[in-house]
Design a protein around this motif. Structure first.
Motif, short mmCIF file in Angstrom:
data_model
loop_
_atom_site.label_atom_id
_atom_site.label_comp_id
_atom_site.label_asym_id
_atom_site.label_seq_id
_atom_site.Cartn_x
_atom_site.Cartn_y
_atom_site.Cartn_z
N PRO A 67 0.49 -1.12 0.04
CA PRO A 67 0.05 -0.11 -0.02
C PRO A 67 0.70 1.62 0.16
CG PRO A 67 -0.59 -1.39 1.84
CD PRO A 67 0.38 -1.90 1.24
N LEU A 68 0.66 2.09 -0.77
CA LEU A 68 1.48 3.16 -1.03
C LEU A 68 0.90 3.99 0.27
CD1 LEU A 68 3.28 5.41 -2.55
CD2 LEU A 68 1.53 6.14 -3.42
N ASP A 69 0.16 4.37 1.19
CA ASP A 69 -0.04 5.15 1.76
C ASP A 69 0.67 4.34 2.77
OD1 ASP A 69 -1.69 7.04 0.08
OD2 ASP A 69 -3.76 5.65 1.24
N ASP A 70 1.30 3.18 3.78
CA ASP A 70 1.56 3.38 4.86
C ASP A 70 3.42 3.51 3.93
OD1 ASP A 70 -0.52 1.62 4.73
OD2 ASP A 70 0.37 -0.16 4.93
N LEU A 71 3.66 3.78 2.97
CA LEU A 71 5.08 3.76 2.85
C LEU A 71 4.90 5.10 2.89
CD1 LEU A 71 5.56 0.89 1.49
CD2 LEU A 71 7.00 2.25 -0.46
N LYS A 72 3.93 5.92 2.52
CA LYS A 72 3.93 7.96 2.47
C LYS A 72 4.03 8.32 4.10
CE LYS A 72 1.63 9.17 -1.28
NZ LYS A 72 0.72 9.52 -2.78
N ALA A 73 3.13 6.86 5.12
CA ALA A 73 2.90 7.05 6.47
C ALA A 73 4.31 6.93 6.78
CB ALA A 73 2.47 6.26 7.45
N ILE A 74 5.17 6.08 6.43
CA ILE A 74 6.58 5.77 7.12
C ILE A 74 7.70 7.77 6.68
CG2 ILE A 74 9.15 4.71 6.66
CD1 ILE A 74 7.45 2.36 6.90
N ARG A 75 7.51 7.92 5.63
CA ARG A 75 8.12 9.16 4.99
C ARG A 75 7.73 10.40 6.26
NH1 ARG A 75 6.25 11.29 -0.36
NH2 ARG A 75 3.89 11.76 0.79
N GLN A 76 5.75 10.27 6.42
CA GLN A 76 5.74 12.01 7.25
C GLN A 76 6.67 11.40 8.34
OE1 GLN A 76 4.08 14.71 5.64
NE2 GLN A 76 4.08 15.58 7.46
N THR A 77 5.70 10.72 8.64
CA THR A 77 6.90 10.76 10.82
C THR A 77 8.09 10.60 10.18
OG1 THR A 77 4.71 8.54 11.17
CG2 THR A 77 6.77 8.92 12.46
N MET A 78 9.09 9.53 10.01
CA MET A 78 10.64 10.35 9.55
C MET A 78 10.65 11.03 8.96
SD MET A 78 10.44 8.08 12.12
CE MET A 78 12.63 7.57 12.07
N GLY A 79 10.08 12.05 7.69
CA GLY A 79 10.95 13.31 7.63
C GLY A 79 11.63 13.08 6.56
N CYS A 80 11.70 12.11 6.13
CA CYS A 80 12.55 11.81 4.64
C CYS A 80 11.42 11.46 3.45
CB CYS A 80 13.38 10.36 4.94
SG CYS A 80 11.74 8.87 5.03
N SER A 81 12.46 11.23 2.62
CA SER A 81 11.83 10.88 1.16
C SER A 81 11.24 9.43 0.94
CB SER A 81 12.73 11.36 -0.11
OG SER A 81 13.56 10.48 0.08
N LEU A 82 10.61 9.17 -0.30
CA LEU A 82 9.49 7.56 -0.58
C LEU A 82 10.59 7.02 -0.70
CD1 LEU A 82 6.90 6.45 -0.29
CD2 LEU A 82 6.51 6.78 -2.54
N ASN A 83 11.96 7.90 -1.38
CA ASN A 83 13.18 6.63 -2.45
C ASN A 83 13.55 6.63 -0.80
OD1 ASN A 83 13.29 5.42 -4.25
ND2 ASN A 83 15.30 7.00 -4.28
N ASP A 84 13.78 7.06 -0.19
CA ASP A 84 14.29 7.16 1.05
C ASP A 84 13.93 5.90 1.93
OD1 ASP A 84 16.32 8.77 1.20
OD2 ASP A 84 15.86 9.93 2.17
N VAL A 85 12.80 5.44 1.77
CA VAL A 85 12.00 4.14 2.42
C VAL A 85 12.12 3.24 2.11
CG1 VAL A 85 9.74 3.89 3.39
CG2 VAL A 85 10.25 6.07 3.80
N VAL A 86 12.51 3.25 0.20
CA VAL A 86 12.11 2.21 -0.61
C VAL A 86 13.59 1.54 0.03
CG1 VAL A 86 12.98 1.09 -2.63
CG2 VAL A 86 10.73 2.89 -1.89
N LEU A 87 14.57 2.26 0.41
CA LEU A 87 15.95 1.89 0.67
C LEU A 87 16.34 1.24 1.80
CD1 LEU A 87 18.06 5.20 -1.44
CD2 LEU A 87 17.48 1.99 -2.06
#
Length: 551
Positions: A259-279
């Protein structure tokens, strides 16, 4: 009017032809899964004739799909020319899965299709229409040579083949009139003229760079530092891992949906980019994979190449490759998912600031101009490729059949047994894993590790959000609650320390009564105040204050 017409491949496009060899095809692909809907026929299959007609009616919007390669004499350079004998039925293919049409059967077919090279004597693409997928679904595999498109161009291509309108009908296909072909003499003469003008074109590019940069000196310093980093990576090659080594001709495929929203939630919480979350997800999965293969992840210098789209706005509708890349070390030695994310975020921030992608693009241009093998120059620099391409956030349709899933597949390179592609579409992120059959036979395990790494990072981010001390967890300039409390304790310690010193000085004045002490031994030992005594008294007081603060 010109006597002939052709389009020259860019140096970057041409390189994908030069890198290709038996067993190492340079095509990429997309696996699309549709809900059959109105394309379902009375026998439970797919109305293939409608799919065929719709595809043919769309080809005029993608001229490259009716062009083939021609080579410049005495050069390893190719051009695109219109195929006077173009036959769409060679490229649009129909097949079916064995009953019951499981997704595992589809994955196996995907691996076999990706292992087959494209015929260079014809336009370099194939569209496979695959029926028989359980749940009244069907799939398509669009396979295209990398010299034609990159990831961003592939998204643009999908927008031309598919529609946002579920009620779209088959338009009338315009007539195809191939343009005159150039002779070998024509191509060689034009190439010589281009070489004469190449220094002028390079000067134009430099002028464009100077116009676009805000601070020339700062940008040049950053870029020179990035060049030094690149040379350092070449001198000290990446570690050898189970993913690296000779690559064979057979392929394995695995797909993952998140789910894209789950990755976006991590990005929002941690203040980083979506690509950072993927890596970070990739890091956690690879760490577990290495441990499973009896490799100590903390001892690895593991690097990934991340393609970066460098298209200008004016180039968005153009095909071909306009891509640079980042080279990034993954912190496989770190087991905490949030710490992994923090390290990756800091590294990607530095790559942006040093204009790393611009440096790589310039180095590619220089190597191409010198006719040097870029892939050979890149050997040892990286362990795998991770590419992430954003897609449309809304549903697409093919003659009313809704596109449910879309998995990207990137080709393998020399010595790299695994490629990872991601594509976001309509609220989900789809991972396409392509691996060498012998190099990574347990690709399914790696897919499971990616899913578990995602769940672990998601849980850690949720726990952090529940006790979040500051808006941005990765912004180290903002003190955490723990740091703030330590600061308060430190202020109390200083105040107590100063008060104690004042009392000590007052007592010392009482002992000496304002007179000069001729001999320190005349005073009681506890009243002798030398520099050493002051220092030891301060250390003792600090020790007491520390013990008080720690309780």
């Amino acid at each position: 009017m010109a006597r002939y017409n052709y389009d020259r491949l860019s140096d970057q496009d041409n390189n994908f032809l030069l890198w290709e060899r038996p067993g190492l095809p340079m095509h990429l692909a997309g696996l699309q899964i549709f809900k059959a809907g109105p394309l379902l026929n009375d026998h439970g299959g797919i109305d293939f004739e409608k799919v065929r007609k719709m595809t043919i009616a769309t080809l005029h919007r993608v001229p490259r799909y009716r062009q083939k390669l021609a080579w410049i004499p005495r050069e390893d350079k190719a051009v695109w020319v219109d195929d006077a004998h173009f036959n769409p039925d060679y490229h649009i293919r129909h097949t079916s899965l064995p009953r019951p049409g499981s997704e595992d059967s589809l994955k196996s077919l995907m691996g076999r299709i990706m292992a087959q090279p494209l015929d260079r004597s014809k336009p370099l693409w194939e569209l496979w229409v695959i029926e028989g997928l359980e749940g009244d679904r069907f799939a398509t595999i669009l396979k295209t040579h990398h010299c034609m498109i990159d990831g961003a161009a592939g998204v643009d291509l999908a927008s031309r083949l598919f529609s946002v309108d579920p009620n779209a009908t088959i338009p009338k296909a315009p007539a195809y009139h191939p343009r005159p072909l150039p002779s070998g003499v024509d191509l060689w003469g034009d190439e010589m003229k281009r070489r004469v003008l190449q220094p002028l074109n390079a000067a134009t590019d430099i002028k464009a760079f100077l116009r676009e940069t805000g601070d020339i000196r700062s940008d040049l310093e950053k870029m020179s530092r990035a060049v030094g980093d690149m040379l350092g990576l070449k001198v000290n090659p990446a570690s050898s891992t189970p993913l690296n080594g000779p690559v064979g001709a057979n392929r394995l495929f695995e797909g993952i949906k998140m789910p894209l929203d789950d990755l976006k939630a991590i990005r929002q919480t941690m203040g980083c980019s979506l690509n950072d979350v993927v890596l970070a997800i990739v890091t956690g999965a690879l760490r577990k994979y290495m441990i499973r293969h009896q490799v100590r992840p903390g001892e690895l210098d593991f690097r990934v190449e991340i393609p970066v789209n460098v298209r200008r706005v004016s180039e968005n509708q153009q095909f071909g490759n306009r891509v640079s890349s980042w080279l990034l070390r993954l912190p496989l030695g770190e087991k905490d998912p949030l710490k992994q994310l923090r390290i990756i975020h800091q590294a990607t921030q530095e790559l942006r600031e040093t204009k790393h992608a611009d440096v790589v693009e310039i180095l590619h241009d220089v190597l191409s101009w010198l006719s040097l093998d870029i892939q050979n120059a890149a050997k040892g620099l990286m362990n795998m490729i991770v590419t992430n391409v954003p897609g449309p956030p809304f549903p697409l349709y093919f003659l009313g059949a809704e596109l449910l899933e879309a998995y990207p597949i990137a080709p393998l390179l020399e010595n790299l047994g695994l490629s990872t592609g991601l594509f976001s579409y309509n609220g989900n992120v789809f991972w396409g894993l392509m691996a060498d059959y012998d190099r990574v036979p347990d690709l399914k395990n790696l897919a499971v590790f990616i899913e578990s790494s995602f769940e672990k990072l998601k849980k850690a981010a949720e726990e952090y959000e529940a006790h979040k001390p500051v808006p941005n967890a990765l912004d180290e300039k903002r003190p955490s609650t723990k740091k703030a409390s330590k600061k308060k304790i430190s202020k109390k310690r200083v105040a107590k320390k100063n008060a104690t010193k004042k009392k000590l000085v007052a007592k010392e004045k009482e002992v000496t009564n304002g007179s000069v002490v001729a001999n320190e031994t005349d005073l009681p030992k506890e009243r002798i105040v030398t520099k050493a005594t002051k220092r030891s008294s301060a250390e003792e007081m600090s020790r007491k204050l520390n013990s008080e603060g720690s309780t």
